[in-house]
Design a protein around this motif. Structure first.
Motif, mmCIF file in Angstrom:
data_model
loop_
_atom_site.group_PDB
_atom_site.id
_atom_site.type_symbol
_atom_site.label_atom_id
_atom_site.label_comp_id
_atom_site.label_asym_id
_atom_site.label_seq_id
_atom_site.Cartn_x
_atom_site.Cartn_y
_atom_site.Cartn_z
ATOM 1 N N CYS A 419 11.271 79.542 -3.441
ATOM 2 C CA CYS A 419 10.605 80.543 -2.590
ATOM 3 C C CYS A 419 9.161 80.164 -2.296
ATOM 4 O O CYS A 419 8.572 79.307 -2.961
ATOM 5 N N ILE A 420 8.603 80.846 -1.291
ATOM 6 C CA ILE A 420 7.215 80.653 -0.891
ATOM 7 C C ILE A 420 6.617 82.019 -0.545
ATOM 8 O O ILE A 420 7.367 82.964 -0.275
ATOM 9 N N PRO A 421 5.295 82.147 -0.576
ATOM 10 C CA PRO A 421 4.702 83.388 -0.079
ATOM 11 C C PRO A 421 5.123 83.618 1.368
ATOM 12 O O PRO A 421 5.084 82.697 2.184
ATOM 13 N N ARG A 422 5.520 84.830 1.663
ATOM 14 C CA ARG A 422 6.077 85.134 2.978
ATOM 15 C C ARG A 422 5.119 86.011 3.779
ATOM 16 O O ARG A 422 4.559 86.976 3.264
ATOM 17 N N LEU A 423 4.928 85.646 5.042
ATOM 18 C CA LEU A 423 4.125 86.473 5.922
ATOM 19 C C LEU A 423 4.915 87.723 6.279
ATOM 20 O O LEU A 423 6.105 87.639 6.595
ATOM 21 N N ALA A 424 4.298 88.883 6.217
ATOM 22 C CA ALA A 424 4.987 90.125 6.575
ATOM 23 C C ALA A 424 5.480 90.043 8.016
ATOM 24 O O ALA A 424 4.752 89.622 8.912
ATOM 25 N N GLY A 425 6.734 90.404 8.212
ATOM 26 C CA GLY A 425 7.323 90.346 9.546
ATOM 27 C C GLY A 425 7.810 88.981 9.958
ATOM 28 O O GLY A 425 8.376 88.818 11.043
ATOM 29 N N GLU A 426 7.621 87.979 9.120
ATOM 30 C CA GLU A 426 8.048 86.616 9.452
ATOM 31 C C GLU A 426 9.564 86.553 9.562
ATOM 32 O O GLU A 426 10.289 87.205 8.813
ATOM 33 N N ALA A 427 10.043 85.739 10.507
ATOM 34 C CA ALA A 427 11.487 85.602 10.716
ATOM 35 C C ALA A 427 12.089 84.698 9.644
ATOM 36 O O ALA A 427 12.606 83.612 9.919
ATOM 37 N N ALA A 428 11.985 85.134 8.425
ATOM 38 C CA ALA A 428 12.527 84.410 7.279
ATOM 39 C C ALA A 428 13.012 85.429 6.261
ATOM 40 O O ALA A 428 12.407 86.497 6.094
ATOM 41 N N GLY A 429 14.098 85.087 5.584
ATOM 42 C CA GLY A 429 14.647 85.997 4.589
ATOM 43 C C GLY A 429 13.703 86.196 3.416
ATOM 44 O O GLY A 429 12.782 85.394 3.183
ATOM 45 N N ALA A 430 13.917 87.255 2.674
ATOM 46 C CA ALA A 430 13.091 87.564 1.506
ATOM 47 C C ALA A 430 13.990 87.801 0.304
ATOM 48 O O ALA A 430 15.114 88.287 0.437
ATOM 49 N N ARG A 553 2.994 77.619 -0.087
ATOM 50 C CA ARG A 553 3.619 77.245 1.185
ATOM 51 C C ARG A 553 3.310 75.805 1.562
ATOM 52 O O ARG A 553 4.183 75.076 2.040
ATOM 53 N N TRP A 554 2.061 75.383 1.351
ATOM 54 C CA TRP A 554 1.684 74.019 1.757
ATOM 55 C C TRP A 554 2.506 72.968 1.027
ATOM 56 O O TRP A 554 2.692 71.857 1.519
ATOM 57 N N PHE A 555 3.005 73.334 -0.135
ATOM 58 C CA PHE A 555 3.727 72.384 -0.971
ATOM 59 C C PHE A 555 5.218 72.326 -0.666
ATOM 60 O O PHE A 555 5.863 71.307 -0.898
ATOM 61 N N THR A 556 5.762 73.397 -0.127
ATOM 62 C CA THR A 556 7.213 73.552 -0.123
ATOM 63 C C THR A 556 7.849 73.823 1.235
ATOM 64 O O THR A 556 8.992 73.441 1.456
ATOM 65 N N PHE A 557 7.137 74.435 2.157
ATOM 66 C CA PHE A 557 7.852 75.008 3.305
ATOM 67 C C PHE A 557 7.168 74.724 4.631
ATOM 68 O O PHE A 557 6.084 75.209 4.900
#
Length: 743
Positions: A419-430, A553-557
């Motif tokens: 997992c990575i920190p997710r931006l609110a509303g981002e088109a990615a699952g949580a 995020r910079w490391f993984t996604f």
């Protein structure tokens, strides 16, 4: 409520190419099942064994495999693990006699399709057509497929074509085509009615592991630092298997080929498949060196689709399997499923009335395919302990594999999502913990898609929806990078359960109007590989240990998934993660900037304000750094191999070689150093100054290949120092760049 054939009879040896559908029909006649018994769970159809698959999905997914409802007064029966039963329980002996074998006659079929037309068909094509007609008898949702056929002699080729396609669709889906249509109709009805699949659950931010590359502070849950997690992962690398999910073309990127063939960067021009292959081989090499064993081979299974299979095989063939031995890479090809034209699950016709439109089923097929093709059984017998699942176009994520594996080993996770920190509303699952409102045993940690998360959060608590946390600026729910580490024992047990790895499906139709019956375009059942926790819960109960490990995020996604045009539009709308080929390439360079900076090299790390727009996408001005897997796959390796030195912002650097060490490098330009196995190379004080490599934006309207247009720029390689050493031995390279062999 489900009606399924269970696996009492595991194998039927159908010699002389006898079609399994007929064998199943004979079994049905013998058992005395009614006319509604028209669908059979079929796997591994071909010249091998045939097996009766199992069903009984969870309640949200269950529907009648055999005829859907109790039509025409027939008792709906199925073979359960306890014996012959009806919806009401065990079937009374007196009622069994009423289930006449004559009800499986072809009278119903010949009343719709003439015997002359039926006689044109192959055995399997006729069986599939008759199954469909019997299944559809009460509602007629499929009459456009089988009714009003012209007389024999007219369009005979088309009749053969569509019935063979029906047979293929029937054989490729567990439970057969009628099972698929029954489930689709139920899910479409729930969709039209606005049924909320999470109405019984409350979403809670889950507890998980948080590991940062550049933080010496141990995680509060595991008590492990990043380096310790990697070290733990190294203890298990000899006993893993990799699965690469690669069923999609690059159409969304503006590329007509397979995404695995796209170049990850223009410094090395290595495609995604080669990057993944070299990483796995570097891991294999490290395992061999650590254990002293030369027999370690890490297997890779690639899941393709009909669209990507031939191109994937050709890519491997043209590149000698990227260094893998023969047989080390296996391919499983997922089948497409029938497209549906309306809320009654009517089959959508394609190019003509004799063609059924098909669509991808989703990467959730991978679990059933691994089970069906025997890979999981083989891996378990070989003593492998974990399966690692990768997606096709996120090159950054390979850095997270070892520490995630280490966390899985330390925590005993059956499944661990990266997992990575997710931006609110981002088109990615949580990742969320769904707590059941009345039955704690049904609570689980699982991925929730972005279009489901916001409505769910708006229905609970403060009803604010998918909003950022005021302290971090990110969503409190971890973003799912959709790369998994799964423990082999629990995985094998789960796949051997009655679902055989068939994960829960869903529909996502786009309706024409408020009647919610007709679609703007055909839909289909879909499935996602990250939904397998539902099967873990079903087979393992409360013992299922599902977790996640979150990285920066910079490391993984940084996946490449969007076209340049859509990326530019996103950037103009304020999005900082456009997901284009150019942003993915830039993020790879920035990741390696941070790694070398952490190792003590003097260079500038590109922050958001430092990025420059090329073709409308913000990218790093440099330095452009590629650390190949053959140089280092762990943090400690980089710390051991890099000391001091400096790199200017305009520079480009490529490092490859397990025995390569770089000390006090001064680079202003482009440098490539590659060293083969058993080559010890010490670079000390090397000074490089040349014209280097420069990105050049493509002029608007220029006629360039797709591989170029999707980036919007090319790399002009004006000048570089390149050092390639392949002969085993010990070498030094001083300030002047001269290679000296010591022995």
């Amino acid at each position: 409520r489900g009606v399924f054939f269970s696996a009492h009879i595991k194998r039927l040896d159908c010699r002389n190419k006898m079609r399994f559908a007929h064998a199943a029909a004979a079994l049905t006649l013998f058992c005395g099942l009614g006319a509604t018994a028209s669908a059979f769970a079929i796997t591994n159809v071909g010249h091998k064994d045939y097996s009766v698959g199992t069903g009984d999905r969870n309640v949200a997914q269950r529907n009648s495999v055999i005829g859907g409802n109790n039509h025409n007064g027939h008792a709906v029966a199925f073979l359960s693990r306890k014996g012959l039963a009806t919806r009401g329980g065990e079937l009374e002996e007196s009622k069994m006699s009423s289930l006449s074998a004559a009800s499986l006659s072809t009278n119903e079929s010949t009343s719709v399709v003439s015997e002359e037309n039926l006689s044109l068909l192959s055995e399997r094509g006729r069986a599939a057509l008759e199954n469909l007609i019997q299944h559809d008898a009460a509602e007629g949702a499929q009459r456009h497929v089988y009714a009003d056929w012209p007389e024999a002699g007219v369009d005979d080729e088309g009749k053969l074509r569509i019935t063979e396609q029906l047979a293929d669709l029937d054989a490729s889906y567990p439970g057969g085509l009628p099972n698929y249509l029954s489930k689709a109709k139920m899910l479409l009805r729930e969709s039209a009615d606005g049924v909320n699949p999470f109405s019984d659950f409350t979403a809670v931010v889950p507890e998980g592991e948080h590991i940062s590359y550049d933080s010496p502070v141990p995680d509060s849950h595991t008590g492990m630092t990043f380096a310790q997690a990697e070290e733990a992962g190294l203890t298990g690398i000899a006993d893993v298997a990799f699965v690469l999910v690669a069923g999609g073309l690059g159409e969304r990127l503006g590329y007509s080929g397979i995404k695995l063939s796209l170049e990850t960067n223009l410094c090395t021009n290595k495609c995604y498949l080669e990057v993944y292959a070299k990483y796995i081989l570097a891991m294999q090499r490290m395992a061999s060196l650590k254990t002293g064993r030369n027999d370690i081979r890490i297997p890779l299974v690639i899941m393709t689709s009909g669209d990507t299979d031939p191109l994937t095989r050709k890519l491997l063939e043209d590149n000698d399997n990227f260094g893998f031995e023969d047989g080390q890479i296996q391919i499983v090809c997922q089948d497409k499923v029938a497209a549906l034209k309306d809320g009654n699950a009517g089959l959508s016709l394609g190019k003509d009335r004799w063609d059924i439109e098909t669509k991808p089923h989703g990467h959730g097929d991978v679990h059933h395919l691994l089970y069906r093709e025997g890979h999981v059984d083989k891996w378990e017998k070989e003593g492998r302990n974990h399966v690692i699942f990768l997606q096709d176009t996120n090159a950054l994520v390979i850095n997270s594999v070892l520490p995630t594996l280490g966390v899985s080993i330390a925590k005993g996770f059956h499944m661990n999502s990266i997992c990575i920190p997710r931006l609110a509303g981002e088109a990615a699952g949580a990742i969320a913990r769904l707590e059941h409102k009345t039955d704690p045993e049904k609570s689980l940690v699982i991925n929730v898609e972005y279009n489901q998360l916001d409505p769910l959060l708006r229905s609970q608590g403060d009803c604010r929806g998918d909003v950022p946390d005021s302290a971090t600026g990110y969503s409190p729910f971890p973003g799912n990078a959709n790369n998994l580490v799964i423990e082999m024992g629990a995985y094998a047990k789960t796949l051997r359960g009655e679902d055989q790895g068939v994960v829960v499906e869903f529909v996502n139709p786009k309706y024409k109007d408020d009647t919610r019956t007709d679609f703007k375009k055909p839909t289909r059942l879909e499935c996602m590989m990250q939904d397998i926790p539902k099967l873990f819960q079903k087979e393992l109960g409360s013992e299922a240990n599902i977790g996640f490990t979150m990285f920066d995020r910079w490391f993984t996604f940084s996946p490449a998934k969007n076209s340049l045009e859509s990326g530019v539009e996103a950037v103009e709308g304020g999005n900082t993660a456009p997901g284009t080929m150019s942003s993915a390439e830039s993020d790879k360079y920035i990741q390696n900037q941070r790694k070398l900076k952490y190792a003590g090299m003097d260079l500038k790390i590109s922050g958001e304000k430092d990025l420059v727009k090329i073709a409308g996408i913000p990218v790093t001005p440099g330095p452009r750094i590629i650390i190949c897997p053959g140089f280092a796959i762990t943090k400690q390796e980089i710390l051991d191999k890099v000391e001091g030195g400096s790199i200017t912002e305009r520079s480009s650097l490529v490092l490859e070689g397990e025995g390569l060490k770089v000390k006090n490098l001064k680079l202003d330009g482009a440098l490539v150093i590659r060293a083969g196995h058993d080559c010890e190379v010490k670079v000390d004080g090397l000074v490089v100054e040349n014209k280097g490599w420069v990105l050049e934006e493509i002029p608007e309207g220029a006629d360039v290949p797709e591989t170029v247009s999707i980036r919007g720029y090319t790399m002009a390689k004006h000048e570089a120092m390149e050092i390639h050493i392949t002969e085993p031995g010990k070498y030094t390279i001083g300030p002047d760049g001269v290679v000296n062999k010591l022995e």
